[in-house]
Motif scaffolding. Structure first.
Motif, mmCIF file in Angstrom:
data_model
loop_
_atom_site.group_PDB
_atom_site.id
_atom_site.type_symbol
_atom_site.label_atom_id
_atom_site.label_comp_id
_atom_site.label_asym_id
_atom_site.label_seq_id
_atom_site.Cartn_x
_atom_site.Cartn_y
_atom_site.Cartn_z
ATOM 1 N N ALA A 14 0.836 -1.197 0.000
ATOM 2 C CA ALA A 14 0.000 0.000 0.000
ATOM 3 C C ALA A 14 0.871 1.248 0.000
ATOM 4 O O ALA A 14 1.986 1.244 0.518
ATOM 5 C CB ALA A 14 -0.901 0.003 1.235
ATOM 6 N N CYS A 37 5.692 3.773 0.220
ATOM 7 C CA CYS A 37 4.876 2.569 0.392
ATOM 8 C C CYS A 37 5.196 1.940 1.745
ATOM 9 O O CYS A 37 6.153 2.311 2.405
ATOM 10 C CB CYS A 37 5.159 1.582 -0.738
ATOM 11 S SG CYS A 37 4.887 2.283 -2.382
ATOM 12 N N TRP A 127 -2.686 6.771 3.275
ATOM 13 C CA TRP A 127 -3.132 5.906 4.365
ATOM 14 C C TRP A 127 -2.505 6.269 5.696
ATOM 15 O O TRP A 127 -2.910 5.744 6.733
ATOM 16 C CB TRP A 127 -2.819 4.436 4.066
ATOM 17 C CG TRP A 127 -3.689 3.873 3.004
ATOM 18 C CD1 TRP A 127 -3.317 3.571 1.740
ATOM 19 C CD2 TRP A 127 -5.083 3.568 3.087
ATOM 20 N NE1 TRP A 127 -4.386 3.100 1.036
ATOM 21 C CE2 TRP A 127 -5.493 3.081 1.843
ATOM 22 C CE3 TRP A 127 -6.022 3.657 4.103
ATOM 23 C CZ2 TRP A 127 -6.790 2.688 1.575
ATOM 24 C CZ3 TRP A 127 -7.328 3.265 3.830
ATOM 25 C CH2 TRP A 127 -7.690 2.785 2.587
#
Length: 151
Positions: A14, A37, A127
């Motif tokens: 992610a 990431c 995120w």
């Protein structure tokens, strides 16, 4: 049903955050987006020309949207031969200058990558906030690193 049937599928990597429109001297100073990431860093070359970026085509809203779109296409971008993938285990140290928008990576083979940003390395969260410290932990050195001077 056997225990192997109960295994979770492999987790997909992610994007935690992105730093838009950076340059890397070792890669020819072309503009890249740096995707942070959960397992490394990805330098994605920009398709916009430097001229359009300089003329204002790279607004804050456009950078935000671009980073989020790239995050959704992570698997394709990692497979792209024009992108540069740096797995986290190859990064020995990362020095982040508090001023000047510069991140210097020292890799396991001794090579250094100097990543420069127009902005002072401002991350666009996808995120996670503070993604560089999350990824690199104590390998990230923030601020000026000084060595002892002889007396």
């Amino acid at each position: 049903m056997s225990p192997s049937d109960l295994r979770r599928p492999a987790r997909e990597p992610a994007v935690l955050a992105g730093i838009p429109t950076v340059t890397v001297k070792a890669l020819g100073r072309a503009p890249f987006d740096l995707l942070i990431c959960d397992d490394g860093l990805l330098l994605v070359p920009l398709t916009e020309s430097r001229v359009s970026l300089a003329l204002g085509g790279d607004t804050g809203q456009a950078r935000h949207l671009r980073v989020h779109e790239e995050a959704e296409r992570l698997a394709d971008l990692r497979a792209d031969p024009t992108a540069t993938w740096i797995p986290q285990e190859r990064i020995v140290t990362a020095r982040l200058a508090l001023t000047g928008g510069r991140l210097t990576l020292t890799l396991v083979d001794g090579a250094e990558l100097r990543i420069h940003s127009r902005d002072p390395m401002s991350e666009i969260p996808v995120w996670a906030e503070h993604a560089l410290p999350t990824l690199l932990g104590d390998r990230l050195i923030v601020g000026r690193v000084t060595t002892a001077q002889p007396a």
